[in-house]
Structures are given as C-alpha cells and as structure tokens.
Design a protein around this motif. Structure first.
Motif: not given
Length: 625
Positions: A210, A213-214, A228, A230, A232, A246, A252
């Motif tokens: 991802f 932004e998730t 990730f 960005s 999350a 990350s 996170l």
C-alpha cells in the motif's frame, strides 16, 4: 430476416474504410488471418464476430453479439460490451478499447486486453483474465473480475463494489487510489500506489503493498508480507501471521489492536528511505513477535507497554524509545557491532531485557547519532533489567582524584525490576569527546574507563578494567572503543549510574620526587615532600632527608605488601617539632616495587623486563615558606 447494412472492405494486406456499420443479430462476420476489417466510423455489432486478423473500429462501438478474437480487435472510441461473451482466445491476440468501456457480459482474456484514453470504465459483468489486462483509466467494478493466473494493471483509480479475485500466481497493480466496500481476498501479489480505503475485510495470504494513506475498516488478516509506504490505520481486528513492513516514512496506527505479530522497517531500492515511522496505539499494552530494523531512519515507539516476544533485530536504524518506560525485549537481541556499520544502529531512551546465565545480555543503546551499547553478564537468569541511555547533567559529572574527567555526551543507568542481581558490565562506546575536560592533562597515551557513581561520595569512580580498546587508530585520546570490566556490581531496584572517564595510561612504571614543596601550600600534595609512584606496587621503602650540615631531619623505613605512600613524607618540621628554615635539603630514597597491572603491556617486550624492580636516588629539594 437478416439486417446487414455495411460499407466495408475485407481484403488481404491493405486497408479500407466505411462511415457507419450495423451488423445484424443473425449475421456472422469472419475476418481471416492476414486480413483487415476497418470501420471508419461507429459500429453496432449485434451478430457474431470471429476475428483472426485485424478488426479496427475507428469510433465508438456497441458489441452486443459474441466475439471470438484470436487476432487484433481494437475500438478507437468508447465501447459497450453487451451480455454476449467476448473471448480473446490466443496468447498473441489483442483486445483493446481506446476510450471508456462498459463491460456487461462475460469477457474471457487469454491474450492482451487493454483499455486506454477514457475517463472511467465500468464492469457490470464478468471478466476472466488469465493473461494481461491493462487500463489507463479509472475502473468501477460492480461485477466480477477474476484475475486467476493473470496480471491486472490499472493506471487510475479503482472502486470495488463487486468482486475482485487475485489468487496465488496472480498480480494486481493499481497505480492510483483504491476504494473497496466489499470483502477482498488476496492470494497473489497486490499493490496500490495511491490512497486506499477498505471499509470491509481484507484477507491476504500473499504479498501486498500500500503506497499511499491506507485505512482498514474491517478485519485485517495477513499471512505473508503487508508493506506500507505511508500512513496506515487499522480500525478493524488485526491478525498478522506474516510481517507488517514499513518501507517509507509514515504513521502506523493500530488503534485498539494489541497483538501486532512481526514488524519490519526497511529501506528498499527505488524508494525514498525512511526518515521516521511512528507507531500509535490506543491499547494499554502491545505485543510484538519480532521487531526488525534495516533503515537509515528512526522508528518511534508509543508510550504503551510493549513486549517483544521473539527477538529484536537491528541491522541499522534508530529505535526511539524516549517516551517509553516499559519497552521489554523478552527474546533474543541481535544487533551489528557499532564499529561494523556506518549507519547509526541503536535503541534511544529506555529498554528492558531479561538476563541469561549462558550469554551476555546486550542493550544496544545510543544517543545523538552515536551507538553506546552496554552489556551485562549475570549468574542469575531471568532478572528483568531496565537500562536508560541519556545525556548527563554536566553538574553531576564529578569524579574522584584518579580520573581526569567524564565524557559529557553519554551516561547509562541500570536497575532491576525484579530480583536484585550481581553482574559485570561492559560497554561499546562512540561519539565522546574528553578533551574539553577541565582536568585534562597531556600524556603519552590515554585510556577510557567505565565509571560507577557512588551515592555516598556523590562522585564517579573507575571500575577495574579487564580489557580496553581504542578504535580511533592513530589518536591518543579515544573517541570510540570498548571497555570490559571485572568488578562485581550489585544491581537493585534503585538505578545505578555509569559514565565514561579518561585517565592517562602508564606506559612504564613511574617514580617522581618534586624539587620544591611548601607546608603552607593550597594543594595538599604540595605541603608534604614524599615520593609519588604510578604503575607500581611498593613492597619496601627507605627515605632519609638531611640538612646542609648533614643532620638528619626525617627518616622512614617501611616494608610490607602494597604500601600506601600517602602515609609518609616530610611536613617541613624538625624532629624537635620546630619548623625547619627555608633552604635546600638533601634526600636519599630507595624503593623496591612490582610492576602493577596499570602499566601497559607494551612495557614488557619479549619478557626482557623483570616484574620486580628497584629504584634509588640522591637528590635535593627546596623548602619554601
């Protein structure tokens, strides 16, 4: 009845065109290999089309009938595919739309299927993609997109209200935003470069990435690697049996999740390196299976209780625990030695770990970009120790008279949170500067010492050094190195402070007698005339002092083990008790001593020097009042 109104040319290599085309529902069109079917305007294809050559529609097309394409079938405008089936059957075949596409029927793709140039394509039917399906537009999925064994690439945003299947062996890459309101199961490779909102469950048994932004609203289940790049937010229940990684800076936020599984923070090729990743949680405690760092950046922990159960692995990077009081590593601690990595690698702040009776417990601490590890050896296993690494208050750095000064860059404290324990301490330090010490003196060589704070005296005193290494080759004053001590230290629930001190190294045994002294001097060492020794253990001394008339004014003869020469010396008084007049006095001193362990091993070259030695001297001293 057949309806077939068409102006076309069907030929072997060449071209042709027409303005409009209507293919009736009962009509079949066959384009053989090496042939070209070209429509210069729009087309409505109600009948069946079998294409083995080139079928090109210059403008919009409504494809109502079935299409079996094993050649090159391209619509250069918008395309609406109806309820009938469309089969792109050959591996080398191409099915393309250069505008918006409305997909209502069943499309089976075993070749190359692309949609480019439009704004949004809508899937209300079914696509079975077994090969390559690429879109350069937004995609709205209301129906079923089965990507089994295929590669799906979307250069745009995707909204998923239907079903997307991406099983093992498949790959989905969305170069845009992703919004899903349904349960999404991923068994292949799944990547989103933009923002992602998944309001329902996400179940992944394979790799997923991802990039923006998730936000997860439902259950999150991960069995492999979920990466990730960005921020999350995990609003739903997290079950992480794989690794959450990350790969770029971000936050996170695990919300109320307690059990986080394996966490990894790493810099990867072709991506921005991590500057900082911040962990956030509303839970009262966090359980991490394995925590790994391999980044040039910083990972900041929340203030919650954190238990790392299996292990802490720091290849490189800074783990920021300055807000922590209860960061406990229960498993194995693995970290590269500070002198083997160019990137700072350490824990900043406070850390807890459990002692072992088989190996040293290493606390890979550091501060201000410099690793300063501290390790303890204990014969008592299972003791939980808390270590803090910090920059000391300069006003508290007071030393005894044997130390030139303390490094103002770092100090440690150790305390036991369970049982008290006896242990030895060693450090691997860096980034220190002793040269600004107010007591700094010139010497041939220097050595760093580990100092322990004595609460009763309010000063630091050196621990006995077993081994000390200066890693700054070619420099006399160490800036980084290692110190191993032999003192047994009793650690209790009250923190014990440690700091780094600097002392001149004795390169050979030294015996010194001053040439002047004054009983009224300010410094006590100047008020008594006596020998000063270094690097020796005195076993006997004979010390005689005479005036200019050869009359004895002072005599001392001592023998024994490890004599303390502070106990002798002439205070400037005659044997009668009267003060001796100013002037020159003469002495005869003879000392027998053994070389102490304080002397550098360089002094003993190939065993040529004896351990026991003698010193004798006739000299004079000036008494000043």
């Amino acid at each position: 009845m057949k309806y077939f109104f068409i102006y076309i040319l069907i030929f072997l290599p060449g071209f042709g065109f027409a303005q409009t085309t209507l293919l009736g529902s009962s009509t079949s069109l066959n384009v053989e290999g090496n042939s070209t079917f070209y429509i210069g305007g729009s087309a409505t294809l109600n009948g069946t089309v079998t294409n083995e050559g080139n079928a090109i529609i210059q403008e919009d097309a409504q494809v109502v009938g079935a299409v079996d394409n094993s050649g090159n079938f391209v619509v250069r405008g918008d395309a609406a595919f109806g309820a009938a089936s469309v089969v792109n059957s050959a591996t080398e075949s191409t099915l393309g739309v250069r505008g918006n596409a409305s997909l209502a029927g069943t499309i089976t793709n075993d070749g190359d299927f692309f949609i480019t140039g439009g704004e949004t394509s809508v899937l209300n039917g079914t696509i079975d993609n077994n090969s390559s399906f690429n879109l350069e537009s937004n995609l709205q999925i209301n129906g079923l997109l089965d990507n089994t064994g295929g590669v799906l690439g979307v250069l745009g945003n995707v909204t998923l209200d239907g079903t997307l299947l991406n099983p093992d062996g498949s790959e989905t890459i969305i170069d845009g935003d992703f919004n899903s309101s349904v349960i999404l199961t991923n068994g292949g490779k799944f990547a989103i470069t933009g923002a992602a909102i998944l309001t329902n469950d996400f179940i992944s048994t394979n790799e997923s990435l991802f990039g923006g932004e998730t936000t997860f609203g439902g259950i999150i289940s991960n069995d492999q690697t979920m990466a990730f790049a960005s921020d999350a937010t995990f609003n739903g229940t997290l079950t992480n049996n794989g690794t959450i990684a990350s790969v770029e800076s971000g936050e996170l936020n695990f919300v109320n999740n307690k059990h986080l599984g394996d966490l990894s923070f790493l810099d990867v090729e072709d991506r921005n390196v991590i500057d900082e990743v911040t962990l956030v949680s509303s839970a009262d405690s966090i359980f991490i299976n394995e925590l790994s760092l391999n980044t040039v950046g910083k990972i900041t922990l929340p203030p919650n209780f954190i238990l790392v159960q299996s292990g802490l692995n720091i290849e490189k990077g800074i783990l920021n625990a300055t807000n922590q009081e209860t960061f406990l590593v229960q498993g194995k601690i693995s970290v590269k030695p500070s002198n083997e990595v160019s990137t700072p690698s350490y824990v900043e702040g406070k850390m807890l770990a459990v002692t072992s009776d088989t190996e040293a417990t290493v606390f890979p601490m550091g501060i201000n970009g410099s690793p300063n590890y501290i390790a303890v050896n204990s014969s008592t296993p299972g003791v939980t120790l808390k270590v803090e690494c910090r920059q000391p208050n300069p006003d508290s750095l007071q030393t005894d008279k044997h130390t030139m000064g303390l490094a103002p860059q770092v100090e440690w404290s150790i305390q036991s949170l369970t049982d008290s324990a006896e242990l030895t301490v060693s450090v691997s330090y860096s980034g220190v500067d002793f040269t600004n010490s107010p007591n700094f003196i010139n010497a041939r060589e220097y050595d760093a010492t580990l100092q322990k704070f004595a609460k009763g005296d309010s000063v630091f005193s050196a621990l006995r050094t077993v081994a000390s290494t200066n890693n700054n080759i070619g420099t006399a004053v160490p800036e980084e190195g290692t110190i191993q001590t032999a003192n047994k230290i009793w650690i209790t629930s009250s923190p014990t402070r440690f700091a780094l001190g600097l002392s001149p190294v004795l390169t050979e045994p030294e015996v010194y007698l001053p040439n002047v002294f004054s009983p009224g001097a300010f410094l006590s060492d100047n008020t008594i005339f006596r020998p000063f020794v270094g690097g020796v253990v005195v076993s006997s001394i004979s010390f005689l002092i005479f005036d200019s008339f050869n009359r004895e004014v002072y005599t001392a003869t001592l023998t024994g083990e490890d004599l303390n020469l502070d106990d002798l010396g002439w205070d400037g008084n005659l044997k009668s008790g009267q003060q001796a007049p100013e002037g020159v006095y003469y002495y005869n001193v003879s000392i027998t001593y053994d070389i102490s362990e304080d002397v550098s091993d360089k002094y003993f070259v190939n065993g040529e020097r004896e351990q026991t030695q003698h010193f004798s001297k006739l000299g004079s001293v000036l008494l000043v009042k």
